[in-house]
Design a protein around this motif. Structure first.
Motif, PDB file in Angstrom:
ATOM      1  N   VAL A 179       6.866 -15.557  -5.526  1.00 17.59           N
ATOM      2  CA  VAL A 179       6.888 -14.580  -4.597  1.00 17.59           C
ATOM      3  C   VAL A 179       7.474 -12.919  -5.236  1.00 17.59           C
ATOM      4  CG1 VAL A 179       6.474 -15.824  -2.239  1.00 17.59           C
ATOM      5  CG2 VAL A 179       8.760 -15.001  -3.054  1.00 17.59           C
ATOM      6  N   ALA A 180       7.081 -12.298  -4.474  1.00 16.68           N
ATOM      7  CA  ALA A 180       7.709 -10.456  -5.111  1.00 16.68           C
ATOM      8  C   ALA A 180       7.085  -9.792  -3.820  1.00 16.68           C
ATOM      9  CB  ALA A 180       6.307 -10.152  -5.950  1.00 16.68           C
ATOM     10  N   ALA A 181       8.554  -8.979  -3.417  1.00 18.77           N
ATOM     11  CA  ALA A 181       8.155  -8.059  -2.563  1.00 18.77           C
ATOM     12  C   ALA A 181       7.277  -6.345  -3.254  1.00 18.77           C
ATOM     13  CB  ALA A 181       9.087  -7.211  -2.203  1.00 18.77           C
ATOM     14  N   VAL A 182       6.110  -6.411  -2.551  1.00 23.42           N
ATOM     15  CA  VAL A 182       5.210  -4.906  -3.289  1.00 23.42           C
ATOM     16  C   VAL A 182       5.313  -3.826  -2.611  1.00 23.42           C
ATOM     17  CG1 VAL A 182       4.192  -6.030  -4.763  1.00 23.42           C
ATOM     18  CG2 VAL A 182       3.589  -5.995  -2.639  1.00 23.42           C
ATOM     19  N   PHE A 183       5.202  -2.482  -2.878  1.00 19.33           N
ATOM     20  CA  PHE A 183       4.810  -1.349  -2.299  1.00 19.33           C
ATOM     21  C   PHE A 183       2.892  -1.173  -2.652  1.00 19.33           C
ATOM     22  CE2 PHE A 183       9.073   0.709  -1.990  1.00 19.33           C
ATOM     23  CZ  PHE A 183       8.991   0.886  -0.120  1.00 19.33           C
ATOM     24  N   VAL A 184       3.038  -1.175  -1.703  1.00 22.55           N
ATOM     25  CA  VAL A 184       0.866  -1.045  -1.238  1.00 22.55           C
ATOM     26  C   VAL A 184       0.221   0.202  -1.249  1.00 22.55           C
ATOM     27  CG1 VAL A 184      -1.442  -1.444  -0.832  1.00 22.55           C
ATOM     28  CG2 VAL A 184       0.972  -2.946  -1.164  1.00 22.55           C
ATOM     29  N   THR A 185      -0.031   1.297  -1.925  1.00 22.84           N
ATOM     30  CA  THR A 185      -0.850   2.534  -1.941  1.00 22.84           C
ATOM     31  C   THR A 185      -2.369   2.827  -2.149  1.00 22.84           C
ATOM     32  OG1 THR A 185      -0.583   3.472  -3.676  1.00 22.84           O
ATOM     33  CG2 THR A 185       1.736   3.486  -3.156  1.00 22.84           C
ATOM     34  N   ALA A 186      -2.608   3.484  -0.967  1.00 24.96           N
ATOM     35  CA  ALA A 186      -3.768   3.641  -1.115  1.00 24.96           C
ATOM     36  C   ALA A 186      -4.987   5.588  -0.689  1.00 24.96           C
ATOM     37  CB  ALA A 186      -4.599   2.667  -0.148  1.00 24.96           C
ATOM     38  N   GLU A 187      -5.835   5.460  -0.594  1.00 25.31           N
ATOM     39  CA  GLU A 187      -6.384   7.084  -0.433  1.00 25.31           C
ATOM     40  C   GLU A 187      -7.438   6.671   0.759  1.00 25.31           C
ATOM     41  OE1 GLU A 187      -7.559  11.371  -1.831  1.00 25.31           O
ATOM     42  OE2 GLU A 187      -6.573  10.545  -3.034  1.00 25.31           O
ATOM     43  N   ASP A 247     -10.215   1.027  -2.503  1.00 31.07           N
ATOM     44  CA  ASP A 247      -9.065   0.831  -3.989  1.00 31.07           C
ATOM     45  C   ASP A 247      -7.626   0.800  -2.898  1.00 31.07           C
ATOM     46  OD1 ASP A 247     -11.785  -0.048  -4.502  1.00 31.07           O
ATOM     47  OD2 ASP A 247     -11.547   1.932  -6.325  1.00 31.07           O
ATOM     48  N   VAL A 248      -6.819   0.024  -3.842  1.00 32.55           N
ATOM     49  CA  VAL A 248      -5.780  -0.033  -3.509  1.00 32.55           C
ATOM     50  C   VAL A 248      -4.573  -0.586  -4.381  1.00 32.55           C
ATOM     51  CG1 VAL A 248      -5.666  -1.361  -0.685  1.00 32.55           C
ATOM     52  CG2 VAL A 248      -5.394  -2.054  -2.984  1.00 32.55           C
ATOM     53  N   THR A 249      -3.177  -0.294  -4.734  1.00 28.51           N
ATOM     54  CA  THR A 249      -2.144   0.218  -6.204  1.00 28.51           C
ATOM     55  C   THR A 249      -0.834  -0.721  -5.498  1.00 28.51           C
ATOM     56  OG1 THR A 249      -3.020   1.929  -6.732  1.00 28.51           O
ATOM     57  CG2 THR A 249      -1.133   0.895  -7.835  1.00 28.51           C
ATOM     58  N   VAL A 250      -1.069  -1.738  -6.098  1.00 30.80           N
ATOM     59  CA  VAL A 250       0.260  -2.586  -5.839  1.00 30.80           C
ATOM     60  C   VAL A 250       1.661  -2.326  -6.681  1.00 30.80           C
ATOM     61  CG1 VAL A 250       1.178  -5.026  -5.370  1.00 30.80           C
ATOM     62  CG2 VAL A 250      -1.162  -4.114  -4.881  1.00 30.80           C
ATOM     63  N   SER A 251       2.740  -1.714  -6.583  1.00 32.07           N
ATOM     64  CA  SER A 251       3.516  -2.380  -7.506  1.00 32.07           C
ATOM     65  C   SER A 251       5.140  -3.024  -6.814  1.00 32.07           C
ATOM     66  CB  SER A 251       3.989  -0.042  -7.782  1.00 32.07           C
ATOM     67  OG  SER A 251       3.102   0.076  -7.875  1.00 32.07           O
ATOM     68  N   ALA A 252       5.631  -3.866  -7.847  1.00 29.42           N
ATOM     69  CA  ALA A 252       6.941  -4.036  -7.472  1.00 29.42           C
ATOM     70  C   ALA A 252       7.901  -3.257  -7.791  1.00 29.42           C
ATOM     71  CB  ALA A 252       6.990  -5.289  -8.737  1.00 29.42           C
ATOM     72  N   ILE A 253       8.924  -3.978  -6.142  1.00 27.34           N
ATOM     73  CA  ILE A 253       9.547  -2.745  -6.375  1.00 27.34           C
ATOM     74  C   ILE A 253      11.173  -4.672  -6.334  1.00 27.34           C
ATOM     75  CG2 ILE A 253       8.526  -1.931  -3.832  1.00 27.34           C
ATOM     76  CD1 ILE A 253      10.038  -3.420  -2.425  1.00 27.34           C
TER      77      ILE A 253
END
Length: 367
Positions: free
Chosen positions: A86-94, A106-112
């Motif tokens: 498992v990994a915590a992530v930030f999810v961003t979208a417009e 669409d969304v972008t997922v980035s590990a923090i």
């Protein structure tokens, strides 16, 4: 080196020809009220193949995992678990303009945390908030990561960025942005590159296209349109009639330099006053060759290290001075710099010096 410089010159000349053509208003401005909204959320990715967060180094991962399990009716109070998938992530979208409930974005997922890769992971249902704190979309789905990572005890290989990925159509809109676009009586056009001449040309082109005075330039970045005078049924109908009107924009003379890649881009309006340029390289080499002197056998002496340094100074033969006449155009600037036989990174230093001498008549942008 000369071939690369000629390629740069060719690209610049193509850009000059394109800039001289007329461009649609929709490509020069943004319409008041027609805009997207940024969304962000904090979620959890599961299903990783042992490449997730280390719980001890990322306690927030354990916290969000506990919250999700408790919402699903799983009581883990007092339990100790150390999953590696498992990994915590930030999810961003417009959120695009006029998005309706049920639409997908669409969304972008980035590990923090300290996760090594998100490849093959699945994002668990994550609410996405806007700047007002309200939830406008919910994201979930399988992550498409564009990189890969492999490591052993003595080496590691990383290709791309495996800790970031995307989910096409991974979020569903749950709330619409409240905005009554049809109630607008005045529509404002905001220029992406504010310029008084371009704004004036947009005003003239719109008035000429409709045959009446409906547009008025407010400042260098804004042109206002009276919806009632356009004769359109609504602001949407007015935009559909105006967005394809052609205008020839006027841009500032600008030189953009990217020092990391050595890229130089110059606009067609760049001018240089009369100046002479000379460029050369000075190379200094210092080589250390210490000499060790050993004592004679059966003596009481000690080994001594005697320093020995060789210094060599070499200066490449120059090419003299290259003169650029007053009012030199873009193509002549590139030809003059190429005549010196310098690399693109050396051209950056030359352009800086020309600007410092007050001979470069353009905005100099360094990135």
């Amino acid at each position: 080196m000369i071939k690369a410089a000629l390629c740069i010159c060719f690209c610049l000349l193509i850009a000059t020809q394109v800039n001289a053509e007329k461009i649609r208003i929709k490509d020069l401005v943004s319409f008041d009220g027609v805009r997207g909204n940024d969304l962000v959320g904090y979620g959890l990715v599961v299903g990783l193949n042992g490449t997730g967060d280390g719980i001890r180094n990322a306690p927030f991962t354990e916290e969000i995992m506990s919250n999700i399990l408790e919402r699903l009716g799983v009581n883990i109070t007092g339990e100790k678990f150390r999953p590696k998938n498992v990994a915590a992530v930030f999810v961003t979208a417009e959120l695009p303009a006029f998005s309706r409930a049920g639409a997908s974005v669409d969304v972008t997922v980035s590990a923090i945390g300290d996760a090594n890769s998100l490849l093959g992971g699945t994002l668990i249902m994550t609410p996405l908030n806007a700047a007002d704190g309200q939830i406008y979309a919910v994201a979930q789905g399988t992550i498409i990561a564009g990189g890969a990572a492999a490591q052993g005890d003595g080496a590691a290989v990383i290709h791309g960025v495996p800790t970031s990925g995307s989910i096409p159509s991974g979020a569903r809109v749950e709330r619409e942005v409240e905005f009554d676009f049809s109630s607008l009586s005045v529509l404002r056009l905001a220029l992406r590159d504010p310029d008084f001449t371009t704004a004036r040309r947009i005003e003239s082109a719109i008035n000429r296209s409709l045959g009446r005075r409906v547009a008025e330039m407010t400042d260098s970045g804004t042109v206002s349109i009276d919806i009632a005078r356009t004769g359109a049924k609504s602001p949407a109908h007015a935009i559909s009639r105006l967005e394809n009107v052609l205008v020839q924009p006027q841009r500032k003379a600008r030189v953009v330099v990217d020092q990391r890649s050595g890229t130089i881009v110059m606009g067609e309006d760049v001018r240089i006053s009369r100046v002479a340029i000379s460029q050369g390289n000075l190379t200094i080499r210092i080589q250390e060759e210490p000499l060790v002197e050993q004592p004679n056998p059966f003596s009481q002496g000690e080994s001594v290290v005697v320093p020995r340094t060789t210094v060599d100074l070499e200066e490449e033969e120059g090419v003299g001075l290259a003169e650029l006449r007053s009012g030199t155009s873009l193509s002549e600037v590139v030809a003059g710099l190429n005549a010196l036989g310098v690399a693109p990174r050396d051209m950056i230093d030359i352009l800086k010096s020309i600007k410092a001498a007050g001979a470069l008549h353009a905005e100099f942008v360094v990135r």
